[in-house]
Scaffold this motif. Structure first.
Motif, PDB file in Angstrom:
ATOM      1  N   LYS A 654      34.198 -34.838 -26.619  1.00 44.19           N
ATOM      2  CA  LYS A 654      34.545 -33.445 -25.783  1.00 44.19           C
ATOM      3  C   LYS A 654      35.924 -33.238 -26.229  1.00 44.19           C
ATOM      4  O   LYS A 654      36.204 -31.999 -26.122  1.00 44.19           O
ATOM      5  CB  LYS A 654      34.951 -34.299 -24.441  1.00 44.19           C
ATOM      6  N   LYS A 660      30.788 -27.813 -31.535  1.00 42.08           N
ATOM      7  CA  LYS A 660      30.536 -27.495 -30.092  1.00 42.08           C
ATOM      8  C   LYS A 660      29.621 -28.680 -29.434  1.00 42.08           C
ATOM      9  O   LYS A 660      29.423 -28.913 -28.459  1.00 42.08           O
ATOM     10  CB  LYS A 660      29.735 -26.168 -29.525  1.00 42.08           C
ATOM     11  N   SER A 662      29.519 -32.289 -27.752  1.00 44.70           N
ATOM     12  CA  SER A 662      30.406 -32.982 -26.651  1.00 44.70           C
ATOM     13  C   SER A 662      29.927 -34.484 -26.715  1.00 44.70           C
ATOM     14  O   SER A 662      30.708 -35.466 -26.506  1.00 44.70           O
ATOM     15  CB  SER A 662      30.402 -32.375 -25.358  1.00 44.70           C
ATOM     16  N   ASN A 697      28.068 -28.030 -25.775  1.00 44.01           N
ATOM     17  CA  ASN A 697      28.675 -26.995 -24.869  1.00 44.01           C
ATOM     18  C   ASN A 697      29.204 -25.680 -25.743  1.00 44.01           C
ATOM     19  O   ASN A 697      30.426 -25.659 -25.934  1.00 44.01           O
ATOM     20  CB  ASN A 697      30.185 -27.661 -24.278  1.00 44.01           C
ATOM     21  N   LYS A 700      31.856 -21.818 -22.322  1.00 41.47           N
ATOM     22  CA  LYS A 700      32.542 -22.310 -21.032  1.00 41.47           C
ATOM     23  C   LYS A 700      31.334 -22.335 -20.041  1.00 41.47           C
ATOM     24  O   LYS A 700      30.354 -21.414 -19.673  1.00 41.47           O
ATOM     25  CB  LYS A 700      33.327 -21.470 -20.490  1.00 41.47           C
ATOM     26  N   ASN A 701      31.230 -23.479 -19.159  1.00 40.95           N
ATOM     27  CA  ASN A 701      30.217 -23.722 -18.373  1.00 40.95           C
ATOM     28  C   ASN A 701      28.889 -23.809 -18.654  1.00 40.95           C
ATOM     29  O   ASN A 701      27.858 -23.795 -17.737  1.00 40.95           O
ATOM     30  CB  ASN A 701      30.519 -22.649 -17.325  1.00 40.95           C
ATOM     31  N   THR A 703      25.846 -25.958 -20.677  1.00 40.34           N
ATOM     32  CA  THR A 703      25.564 -27.290 -21.276  1.00 40.34           C
ATOM     33  C   THR A 703      24.002 -27.415 -21.864  1.00 40.34           C
ATOM     34  O   THR A 703      23.418 -26.887 -21.303  1.00 40.34           O
ATOM     35  CB  THR A 703      25.782 -28.497 -20.233  1.00 40.34           C
ATOM     36  N   TYR A 743      23.867 -23.754 -16.689  1.00 40.52           N
ATOM     37  CA  TYR A 743      24.924 -22.994 -16.330  1.00 40.52           C
ATOM     38  C   TYR A 743      25.571 -23.051 -15.167  1.00 40.52           C
ATOM     39  O   TYR A 743      24.829 -22.791 -14.390  1.00 40.52           O
ATOM     40  CB  TYR A 743      24.548 -21.517 -16.752  1.00 40.52           C
TER      41      TYR A 743
END
Length: 745
Positions: A654, A660, A662, A697, A700-701, A703, A743
C-alpha cells in the motif's frame, strides 16, 4: 541524550495542545477526541466505532473525530486502523485522547484482543471475529470467507448450497443470528444453504461451543452472529457500487450500498443481484443443475438522541437454487458423466430447471435502546419468514413449507466499577406450515420458548472472569400427529483470563442443551434434496453438552502464536442414521436415534510471522485437528471433518506505487485424508488447494481484485460434500479465475 528526550516530550505536548485547540473550536460537537501515534503525530482515517449505538465515524487529517450527541459514560469506543493495534476505550466523560501503537503482527480474528462484541467480552469468552467489509470482491461467497478460520468447515456443493460447520457440528447445532434475529431457514437439512449473502455485512462473530447465554442455550455446536455495516456519522452521503465475475460458475454479481445521516437520523440501503450457471469441474465438464440466482434488498433506519436510539431493519432475499447430482437408485452405481454436460449453453444454462429450490426470506427487526451513564436497556423485536418450495416436477412442488419465527427480547446491562452485569429474558415462537404439495416431510407444528438469563463480567488489571446461567422452557405441539411435549433445562458458562508480559491465557467452561426439532420428531417421508426417506422419533430427549476450552496467546513485534485445545461431551446426541431398508427399492431409509455418550476433542493453532527486514511480508498458518467418537458403539461420528493446515503469504504494498498493486497474496490449504468414518460412510483422500490474488488501486476510491483459484486444477471431493457418496464422489470446481471491481464514493 537528556536534552533530546526533553525536546521530544515538548514536541509531543505541543502537538497535543494544537490538536486540542482545533477540537475546542468545533462547538457543534458534544463528544469529540483525537487519535495519535506514539510519536504524537495525528493518525488519519482511524475508524471510531461506538458499539452500543452501532455508529461509526473516521478521524480527519488532524486525527480528530466527533459525534453530534453526548455519548453516555460507560459506552465502549473501538479504535481501529490497519497496521495499528485495535484499542477499546470505556468512555468516562469529557474529551477522548487515544494513542495507537504500530502493529506488525495481527491476531484479531483468532486471538484474545481488545474488541467490542455483541456476544460478550472476547477476553473471557471464546469469541472469534472476521471482517466482512470487502467480502463481496475478495471472496466468492460468504461461507467461503468464514471457512478460512481454524476449526470451520462447510457442507455443500459448489457456491449455490453452503452451510457452516463448527468443530464437526452443523445444522441445528449451529445457530445463526442476523442483526440479533435468529435465522430459521430449514437449516436442519444439508441441501439448504445459509439463507442470505454478505450484502451490507461488516463483520461476523463466532462462538465455538455453547458459551452464548444471551442469545439462547441451544447452540450446542456454536453460534454465528452476523452484523450489518454500522451507520455513519456524516452529512455527506457515501456508498459503493461493485461488480464481479467468477468463471467457475460463469457467475456475474452486482452490489450497491448507500449511507447517509442528518440531524441524528441515519439510513443504510443495499441491493444485490447474482446469476450463476453450472460449475466447471476439473475435467472441463459442467455439473448439471449447480446453477443459482440470488436477489437481495435491505435497508436500515435509525433515530438517536442523547439517551435513546431506535433501529429498524428489513431484509429480503430471493433465491433459485438448483439441486445438483440428484439421482434415483443406488447412489454408488451412478455414473458422474450422466450428471454433467460437456459445454455451457448460455443464456439457457442460467435458467432454473429441476429439481430446484425457490426460497424467499424476509427479516424484520426493531431495536430500542435507552442509555444512561450506568445502565443500558435494550428492547428487541424480530420476525423472520422463510418460504421454501422445492420442485422436482415442473407443475406441483414436492415441498411447500412456510416457517414464521418471532422473537421478543429484553436486556438490562449495568455497570459498576470493574463489573458488568447483564440480566434479561426472551420469548420465541416458531410456526411451521405446509401448503399443497406432492409430499409432506414434517407436519404443521409450532413451538414456544421462554428463557431467562443472568451474566456477570469482571475485568481489572489484566485479570477477569465471566459467570452466567440461563433457564429455558420450550413447548412443542403438532395437532397433525397429536403430539405435545415440553423441554426444559439450564445452561451455564464460566470463564477466567489472565494477561501478563505479552501472554494471555483464557479457560472457559460451558454447558448447554438442545431440544428436538420438528424434523427430528415428526419427519416421515421422502426428502428429495438428500435422496433419502427420513423417519422421525417422538421419544427424543434433550441433548446436553459440556465443553472445556483453553486458549493461550503470545505475541511480539514479529511473531505471534495461539494454541487452543478443547474437549466437548454431548449426552443424548441426536443423529440420523442409515438402515438396510429401502423405500420403493430406491431410497435408503434413515431413522432418527439418540446416542448416550459422544465426545469431540482436538486443538487449533495459529502462527503469524513477518521478518524484521521486510515489514510488509506476512506469513500466517493455522492448524485444525479434530476427533469425534460415538462411545455407545465405539465408532467414529458421521461427517467428522478432515484435519487441515491453512497457510497464506501476504505482501502489503500500500505504501508503494508499484503498478498500483496494493496487495499480493498466496493461499494454500492441505487437507488430510479422513479414514475415521462411520457405517455407510466412505473415507476421503487428502488434497492440496492453491489460490492466488492481486489487489489493485488504480484510481482513488477504486479497488480491483483479480485471482486464480485451484491453480493446480486439483480434482478433489471434500469429506463434507453433500454429494460425496454419488458415484465415486462429485468433484468441486476446477481451476478458475475471478475479477472484481469496487468504487467507493
Amino acid at each position: 541524550m537528556f536534552l533530546e528526550s526533553v525536546q521530544n516530550v515538548f514536541k509531543m505536548k505541543l502537538k497535543l495542545i494544537l490538536i486540542s485547540f482545533f477540537i475546542s473550536c468545533m462547538v457543534f460537537s458534544q463528544t469529540s477526541g483525537v487519535v495519535i501515534n506514539l510519536e504524537g503525530d495525528p493518525i488519519e482515517n482511524v475508524s471510531v466505532y461506538i458499539a452500543d449505538q452501532d455508529i461509526i465515524t473516521y478521524t480527519n487529517y488532524l486525527g480528530q473525530f466527533s459525534f453530534s450527541n453526548t455519548i453516555p459514560e460507560n459506552s465502549f469506543f473501538e479504535f481501529k486502523k490497519y497496521g495499528y493495534s485495535t484499542k477499546l476505550h470505556k468512555h468516562t466523560g469529557g474529551k477522548i485522547n487515544i494513542t495507537l501503537q504500530k502493529l506488525h503482527v495481527e491476531l484479531d480474528e483468532v486471538g484474545i484482543v481488545e474488541q467490542s462484541n455483541k456476544l460478550g467480552d472476547s477476553k473471557v469468552l471464546s469469541i472469534e471475529t472476521k471482517s466482512l467489509k470487502n467480502n463481496f470482491i475478495t471472496s466468492s461467497s460468504l461461507v467461503e470467507s468464514i471457512n478460512k478460520l481454524p476449526g470451520i468447515n462447510t457442507i455443500g456443493s459448489g457456491l449455490g448450497i453452503q452451510k457452516i460447520v463448527i468443530r464437526g457440528l452443523s445444522g441445528l447445532r449451529v445457530v445463526s443470528y442476523l442483526n440479533g434475529m435468529k435465522v430459521n431457514n430449514q437449516q436442519w437439512a444439508n441441501d439448504h444453504g445459509i439463507g442470505f449473502t454478505d450484502l451490507g455485512l461488516s463483520e461476523v462473530e463466532l462462538i465455538k461451543g455453547a458459551s452464548s447465554l444471551m442469545y439462547g442455550g441451544e447452540a450446542v455446536g456454536g453460534l454465528v452472529f452476523f452484523k450489518d455495516s454500522p451507520f455513519i456519522e456524516s452529512k455527506i452521503p457515501s456508498g459503493y457500487i461493485a461488480t464481479k465475475f467468477d468463471n467457475s460458475h460463469f457467475m456475474f454479481g452486482n452490489q450497491f450500498g448507500f449511507k447517509w445521516s442528518i440531524n441524528n437520523f441515519f439510513i443504510n440501503l443495499y441491493g444485490q443481484y447474482d446469476l450463476a450457471a453450472d460449475y466447471r469441474m476439473p475435467n472441463n465438464t459442467y455439473l448439471f443443475n449447480s446453477r443459482f440466482r440470488n436477489k437481495g434488498l435491505k435497508f436500515s433506519i435509525a433515530k438517536r438522541t442523547d439517551n435513546t436510539q431506535s433501529i429498524f431493519r428489513y431484509q429480503n432475499n430471493v433465491d433459485e437454487v438448483g439441486v445438483p447430482a440428484h439421482a434415483h437408485g443406488d447412489l454408488s452405481e451412478i455414473d458422474i458423466n450422466d450428471l454433467s454436460s460437456s459445454e455451457l449453453i448460455l443464456p439457457d444454462d442460467y435458467e432454473a430447471t429441476r429439481p430446484t429450490q425457490f426460497i424467499s426470506n424476509h427479516l424484520f427487526t426493531l431495536e430500542n435502546t435507552i442509555f444512561n451513564n450506568q445502565s443500558k436497556y435494550t428492547f428487541f423485536l424480530g420476525h423472520f419468514i422463510n418460504h421454501l418450495q422445492e420442485y422436482e416436477k415442473w407443475t406441483v412442488p414436492g415441498f411447500d413449507i412456510k416457517t414464521n419465527n418471532s422473537i421478543a427480547r429484553f436486556n438490562l446491562k449495568k455497570f459498576k466499577d470493574n463489573f458488568t452485569f447483564n440480566v434479561g429474558s426472551s420469548f420465541e415462537y416458531l410456526d411451521n406450515k405446509n401448503s399443497e404439495a406432492t409430499d409432506t416431510l414434517t407436519p404443521d407444528a409450532n413451538s414456544k420458548d421462554i428463557g431467562f438469563y443472568s451474566i456477570l463480567d469482571f475485568i481489572n488489571n489484566g485479570v477477569g472472569f465471566n459467570l452466567g446461567v440461563r433457564f429455558d422452557h420450550k413447548n412443542v405441539e403438532s395437532n397433525d400427529v397429536n403430539f405435545e411435549n415440553s423441554y426444559s433445562s439450564f445452561s451455564s458458562s464460566a470463564g477466567f483470563f489472565i494477561e501478563k508480559n505479552n501472554h494471555i491465557s483464557r479457560l472457559t467452561y460451558s454447558s448447554s442443551f438442545r431440544s428436538p426439532h420438528f424434523s427430528e420428531l415428526f419427519s416421515y417421508g421422502l426428502h428429495h434434496g438428500t435422496m433419502r426417506f427420513e423417519i422421525g422419533n417422538l421419544d427424543l430427549k434433550n441433548e446436553k453438552s459440556h465443553q472445556f476450552d483453553f486458549k493461550h496467546q503470545w505475541s511480539s513485534q514479529h511473531f505471534a502464536f495461539v494454541v487452543n485445545p478443547f474437549f466437548q461431551y454431548i449426552n443424548n446426541f441426536i443423529s440420523i442414521n442409515p438402515t438396510n431398508d429401502f423405500y420403493n427399492n430406491t431410497y435408503r431409509i434413515y431413522n432418527y436415534e439418540q446416542f448416550k455418550d459422544v465426545i469431540l476433542y482436538g486443538f487449533e493453532a495459529n502462527i503469524h510471522y513477518h521478518p524484521h527486514v521486510l515489514h510488509n511480508l506476512h506469513f500466517e498458518q493455522s492448524y485444525s485437528f479434530l476427533n469425534a467418537r460415538n462411545l455407545d458403539q465405539d465408532v467414529y461420528l458421521t461427517l467428522t471433518p478432515a484435519n487441515k493446515i491453512k497457510s497464506s503469504i501476504n505482501l502489503d504494498l500500500k505504501q508503494y506505487s508499484i503498478l498500483k498493486i496494493s496487495n499480493i497474496s498466496l493461499y494454500h490449504m492441505f487437507v488430510f485424508n479422513q479414514n475415521n468414518v462411520s457405517l455407510y460412510e466412505s473415507p476421503s483422500d487428502s488434497y492440496n488447494l492453491l489460490n492466488f490474488e492481486l489487489v489493485f488501486n488504480p484510481f482513488k476510491n477504486m479497488t480491483i481484485v483479480s485471482g486464480i483459484k485451484n491453480i493446480l486444477n486439483k480434482e478433489y471431493v471434500p469429506h463434507l460434500s453433500r454429494i460425496k457418496e454419488v458415484g465415486a464422489g462429485v468433484p468441486e470446481p476446477g481451476r478458475s479465475f475471478n475479477i472484481s471491481v469496487k468504487y467507493d464514493f
